[in-house]
Design an enzyme around this catalytic site. Sequence first.
Site, mmCIF file in Angstrom:
data_model
loop_
_atom_site.group_PDB
_atom_site.id
_atom_site.type_symbol
_atom_site.label_atom_id
_atom_site.label_comp_id
_atom_site.label_asym_id
_atom_site.label_seq_id
_atom_site.Cartn_x
_atom_site.Cartn_y
_atom_site.Cartn_z
ATOM 1 N N CYS B 66 -93.198 16.705 -16.721
ATOM 2 C CA CYS B 66 -92.252 16.911 -15.629
ATOM 3 C C CYS B 66 -91.283 15.738 -15.525
ATOM 4 O O CYS B 66 -91.398 14.754 -16.251
ATOM 5 C CB CYS B 66 -93.019 17.057 -14.316
ATOM 6 S SG CYS B 66 -93.972 15.564 -13.908
ATOM 7 N N ALA B 69 -92.898 12.416 -15.092
ATOM 8 C CA ALA B 69 -93.453 11.908 -16.353
ATOM 9 C C ALA B 69 -92.354 11.274 -17.197
ATOM 10 O O ALA B 69 -92.561 10.238 -17.842
ATOM 11 C CB ALA B 69 -94.133 13.038 -17.126
ATOM 12 N N ARG B 100 -99.596 5.974 -22.095
ATOM 13 C CA ARG B 100 -98.525 6.179 -23.067
ATOM 14 C C ARG B 100 -98.486 5.086 -24.126
ATOM 15 O O ARG B 100 -97.755 5.199 -25.098
ATOM 16 C CB ARG B 100 -97.170 6.287 -22.366
ATOM 17 C CG ARG B 100 -96.066 6.663 -23.325
ATOM 18 C CD ARG B 100 -94.901 7.307 -22.631
ATOM 19 N NE ARG B 100 -93.748 7.380 -23.518
ATOM 20 C CZ ARG B 100 -92.757 6.511 -23.516
ATOM 21 N NH1 ARG B 100 -92.746 5.494 -22.673
ATOM 22 N NH2 ARG B 100 -91.739 6.646 -24.347
ATOM 23 N N HIS B 198 -85.653 11.552 -17.519
ATOM 24 C CA HIS B 198 -84.933 10.517 -18.273
ATOM 25 C C HIS B 198 -83.525 10.363 -17.705
ATOM 26 O O HIS B 198 -83.037 9.257 -17.495
ATOM 27 C CB HIS B 198 -84.810 10.885 -19.756
ATOM 28 C CG HIS B 198 -86.100 11.247 -20.418
ATOM 29 N ND1 HIS B 198 -86.183 12.169 -21.432
ATOM 30 C CD2 HIS B 198 -87.371 10.815 -20.204
ATOM 31 C CE1 HIS B 198 -87.444 12.282 -21.815
ATOM 32 N NE2 HIS B 198 -88.187 11.478 -21.089
#
Lengths: 487, 480
Positions: B66, B69, B100, B198
């Site tokens: 999402c 994230a 990550r 992003h």
Amino acid sequence: MSEVAVRPLTEHSPEEIERVKNWINTEEYKEKNFAREALVINPAHACQPLGAQMVAHGFEGSLPFVHGSQGCASYFRSTFSRHFREPAAATADAMTEDGAVFGGQNNLHEGLENAYTLYKPKLMPIYTTCMPEVIGDDLTAFIRNAKNKGVIPEDLPTPYANTPSFNGTHIHGYDSMLNAILQYLTEGQKVEGKCTGKLNLIPGFDGNTGNLREYKKYLEAMDIPYTMMADITDVFDSVCDGEYRMYPGGTKLEDAADSINGKATISLMKYSTLNTMKWIGTEYSGVKETLPLPMGIKKTDAFLMKLSELFGKPIPQSLKDERGRAVDAMTDAHQYIHGKKFAVAGDPDYLLGIVSFLLEMGAIPYHILCSRSNKKFAKEMQALLDTSPLYGSQGSVYVNKDLWHMRSLCMTDPVDAIIGDTHCKWVARDAKIPHFRIGFPVMDRVNIHRTPVIGYQGAINFLTVIANKFLDIKDETCEDQWFEMMR
Amino acid sequence: MAERKPIAGITKERTEQLIEETLSAMPEKAQKKRAPHLGANEPSVSSCAVKSNKKVVPGVMSQRGCAYAGAKGVVWGPIRDVVHVSHGPVGCGVYSWGTRRNLMQGIPGVTCFPLDFTSDFQEKDIVYGGDKKLEKLLREADELFPLCKGLSVLSECPVGLIGDDINAVTKKMEKELGKLVIPCNCEGFRGVSQSLGHHISNDSIRDFVIGKREFLDAPGPYDIALIGDYNIGGDVWAAKPILEEMGLNVKSIWTGDGEIEKIASTYQVKLNVIHCYRSMNYMCKVMEEKWGIPWIEYNFFGPTKIAESIRAIAARFDDTIKEKGEQVIAKYSAMAQAVIDEYKPRLEGKTAMLFVGGLRPRHTVGAYEDLGIQITGTGYEFAHQDDYDRTAPEMAKGTLIYDDVSEFELEKFVEEFKPDLVGSGIKEKYVFQKAGIPFRQMHSWDYSGPYHGYEGFKIFARDIDMAINSPTWDLVKSPF
């Protein structure tokens, strides 16, 4: 661009960095840290729907279905796959902005239809993320409408649970989803006077398939017919034989349906089955019991004696022998663990189990921390510590404190080791103490989830890891003249 | 670039038939929605036919994450000297804590913050709003972590739904604390994937970070910023030295092992070199428009692409850098060749299928090919049209291209194409390993790495060989 003037880069002198590095280990810092009211740092708990998904995975042909944001489903799946090193098939209806405005019914209907058509589940447990919970989606109506419209067959079981992440933790999601599934599957199944003769065993939120296998071993040894509720064995320790099976295990649906006519129902985790057991208490036939997680000898004894009492079956020699071997191992190794101080973090039921075991070994459960629970649990833990004046009296219980608090505790009031899930490794490193991994999730070691820690064998397993680690440290750190053949 | 040779057994017809068969199992509406996202590759076209950046089809089991994230996990989390607050309920912060592998230097809790900071929303926060709590929380964080250079606030779903105004809070706290306090409205329900996260993060860098600081030393002709490397498994630490050996001066890194104030000063560099185009092209374009800083995409996977990239980057500078660039290629070519000599004989002729995030499905192709492995299918979780346009020429004709592939589709595709390796994510890993198919996680490097640069290629080759040629696969079928 804001009106703030451009500034040169901030530089901290090595002395300043050194000062802060030392300061965060001090009593003064601990006080500031414990004075926190709004900020949570490194919590040792996750959110409700994760627990709901754990339950949903534990039934035959079950496809867990997330109603809400897509990202949550991926987070849950990733977390399970990292812990178990297994697939964790679950789907989501992927609500987005328009769902936030109009509600998620369209997403749910389309999602149910697609998931059912593609993956042919026998059961679709539905649980929520915080998004539909905030906007107040009416799942009862949505699911009813889906069946009325023929989106999914009328007879497809679709139990659902509201699992808002801004309330409780993963163990409460476990509770709600288990309760919902059992309510759904047992509806209309109760037959007056019928008794299946079986035990319904609820393991609770346990990321250790080895534990569940151990329970089964006991029941089979005692010749007690049983239904394991939300059985994640085979699901999360499935075989590798060249074929991927989407539904490799789980509690049989007809067994779950008939469980309402069982002879007895036992939950082995009080805190993750509170509501379920309350409901079972009023609806189920037979005896209902909540027992503590059988870690250590005494709690395993209690479990077996309860089984023996309920089913009128003797505890077989094989289990007596197993107990004897565990006690033998504990007496043999007590000297390596006796008097050692432990920090422990985790879920309430697990904490009670670990502390029981430590007290039996003559170890000192020292900092005991649960990052979200309540006074009831704190009281129960205190009562457990009080049973052992010699070893329990030094223990302190911290509720609603997190692993950054735990760091302060371990830096200012040192212990010999920490027990908890992978997230505790940061405390272990800073405090320069060994870390014994247990609980959920364990993402940095292999096969912890296959190695039982409950029961007699679990006691042997756990003490072996602990004692040998202390001996490793001794061998790795002692000076030459103290390096010995025997330990 | 020369078109790739066709891969034995892979034809446009076969691929299209496979797509058709796979779609036929879906309800009609889902078929309609999914069909445009699957296709047989056509390397020569200027625009790839595969559609992307559309909503997830409900229920099909997408692998996507999402916006949160994308914002917290990808862009913000790797910045080492910032306290990143996951603002909302407890889960998101926990699931994205340390999962990550964006490694960072510093002293944890002192100068770097690989921790999970959260407001752990309760019912009352939903009812009464979380702004006051946030304000208090930021004060507490600053007091406990005095050396942090900034604080970021990453919204989770409820924050936007209940109408909190985190921007007002961060504005106030930036004044009060005298350090960068950045709001990022990256609620998970926004957009269709990580990708919007992003973009939102880039926008918050644009609006609240860049331009607020300046480097201490005077600007030089070779100043660059390394954009879109998140230091997975130490990637930055393998890539940055190559750029430095070329004579370039890497002033800031976005955002792997990054520092917030250097990011804020990046408007002073001469060139932006961008690895992950998908997650950071927005800011490259902003810096180009506003400060006239040119940017160039590059690829540090495998010696072929590394050499191409070194030359392309060097071409933006004077002869000094061009010369040094050639020296770097020459210096490492023996090492790279030794790696190829060791592993290629064991891997030649093998095939692999990829499904990763927004860059690696095309960027790693060259590295596989350097080892003699052909890629028969590739696709992205959250790419856009421009990513697919860049992918088509990197893949052989008729290979399979899939966007936001569902578990059902990927299983069918792998079953038909029978690759020797699948490179994808944690959720897919064990599905294929159960089927006896070797697998490497291509998001996290499967707990290995770095894979970038020459040093990374050595490790990549070892890992791919290890996956494909592990004797454990011979045990999958029992003799009885």
